[in-house]
Design an enzyme around this catalytic site. Structure first.
Site, PDB file in Angstrom:
ATOM      1  CG  ASP A   1       7.482   2.739  -1.425  1.00 36.18           C
ATOM      2  OD1 ASP A   1       7.742   3.583  -2.297  1.00 36.18           O
ATOM      3  OD2 ASP A   1       6.339   2.287  -1.239  1.00 36.18           O
TER       4      ASP A   1
ATOM      5  N   GLY B   1       5.658   6.716  -1.421  1.00 37.70           N
ATOM      6  CA  GLY B   1       5.921   6.295  -0.048  1.00 37.70           C
ATOM      7  C   GLY B   1       4.585   6.129   0.634  1.00 37.70           C
TER       8      GLY B   1
ATOM      9  CD  GLN C   1       8.594   9.542  -6.825  1.00 36.02           C
ATOM     10  OE1 GLN C   1       8.927   9.598  -5.663  1.00 36.02           O
ATOM     11  NE2 GLN C   1       7.319   9.581  -7.178  1.00 36.02           N
TER      12      GLN C   1
END
Ligand code: F6P
Length: 346
Positions: A127, A170, A278
């Site tokens: 993040d 995020g 991710q």
């Protein structure tokens, strides 16, 4: 000296590169011995260890995940948790600890350091929302994965004259969405720091179709609409589950947004949730480089007896900052940086 190493929180490409650098330099140049603690703070809490030496670190540089395992265990939520940790560190003959983690794992390290535990922190999170460091490793890999996905989605969106909404990770900060959205040429980027107006988003969608292209909307999992009530999670809450650090599990904003856009504009819309893709797989060269340098500098801090600190990237230098500087406040996207991306919206 005998040094314990642990990795906590969500895994992140580059963790193994840190472990390898800590161990290689620790053994070769400082003559240290190592012990691996399994699964984040659960390791020292429950005395879960594994052998850790140069042998265990061979071949791990390009591997995602962590050979030590990870968890979101919070010892401060466990009765006598801190005593258990200090007892188990003593039982394992550990003189110092290298804790590799994000906001929560290093938050625990900060409190333990205040209680006298000899700990050095290494910041990690895809993040990129830790203060005190310009970048955390893992972020570049996540941005590259998200950018590649956006590149691919452009062609299929255009072929079908569809809106494609791409949901990226995020929780509190929109760094992945912002960087991947700029790199991938998104028609809008929606981030947790700036509540979005669904009518404006629909206007961007309409204007993008007028240019004969198809819109790609990149949204952080923690983004909220402007009309979300106080304390309300808006369109984002997926489940009522809360982890040991009090975070709810997010997700679902992509689907909600796609159906709202479809309903309001009459244009077909689909959502793609990148999720843990991710966080998986091999780190980029940048993340291997950063993680390796963090590891080298973290073990030097241990050798110098400089505890209660975290290594950090400032420009191209690796520096040491007090742990509290990294964990006290999250690093969020500023209004100015977000405005740069807005030039390309619509
Ligand atoms: O901590 C980083 C993060 O990637 C957040 O963006 C996300 O909300 C969270 O991990 C999800 O992780 P998990 O599914 O492992 O709980």
């Amino acid at each position: 000296m005998r040094v314990g190493v642990l990795t906590g929180g969500g895994d992140c490409p580059g963790l193994n590169a840190v472990i390898r650098a800590v161990v290689r330099k620790g053994v070769q140049e400082h003559g240290f011995e190592f012990v691996g603690f399994r699964d984040g703070w659960r390791g020292p809490l429950e005395g879960l260890t594994m052998p850790l030496g140069v042998e265990q670190c061979r071949g791990i540089l390009p591997r995602g995940g962590t050979i030590l395992g990870s968890s979101r265990t919070n010892p401060f939520k466990v009765e006598r948790g801190v005593e258990q940790i200090t007892d188990n560190l003593a039982a394992a003959g550990v003189d110092a600890l290298v804790a590799i983690g994000g906001e929560d794992t290093l938050g625990v390290a900060t409190k333990l350091a205040d209680l006298g535990v000899r700990v050095v922190g290494v910041p990690k999170t895809i993040d990129n929302d830790l203060s005190g460091t310009d970048f955390t490793f893992g972020f570049d890999t996540a941005v590259n994965i998200a950018t590649e996905a956006i590149d691919r989605l452009h062609t299929t969106a255009e072929s079908h004259h569809r809106v494609l909404v791409v949901e990226v990770m995020g929780r509190h900060a929109g760094w992945i969405a912002l960087h991947a959205g700029i790199a991938g040429g998104a028609s809008a980027v929606l981030i947790p720091e700036q509540p979005f107006d669904i009518e404006r988003v629909c206007a961007f969608v309409e204007s993008r179709f007028e240019t004969e292209y198809a819109p790609i909307i990149v949204v952080s999992e923690g983004a909220v609409p402007v009309d979300a009530g106080p304390g309300e999670q808006g369109m984002t809450l997926q489940s009522g589950e809360v982890d040991a650090f009090g975070h709810v599990r997010l997700g679902g904003i992509g689907d909600r947004l796609a159906s709202e856009i479809e309903h309001r504009t009459g244009k077909e819309a689909r959502a793609v949730v990148l999720g843990h893709v991710q966080r998986g797989g091999t780190p980029t060269a940048f993340d291997r480089w950063l993680a390796t340098r963090f590891g080298l500098h973290a073990i030097d801090a241990v050798a110098e007896g400089d505890f209660g600190v975290m290594v950090a990237l400032r420009g191209t230098d690796i520096v040491r900052v007090p742990l509290i500087e990294g964990t006290g406040e999250l690093k969020l996207v500023s209004a100015e940086e977000y405005a740069e991306a807005q030039v390309f919206f619509g």
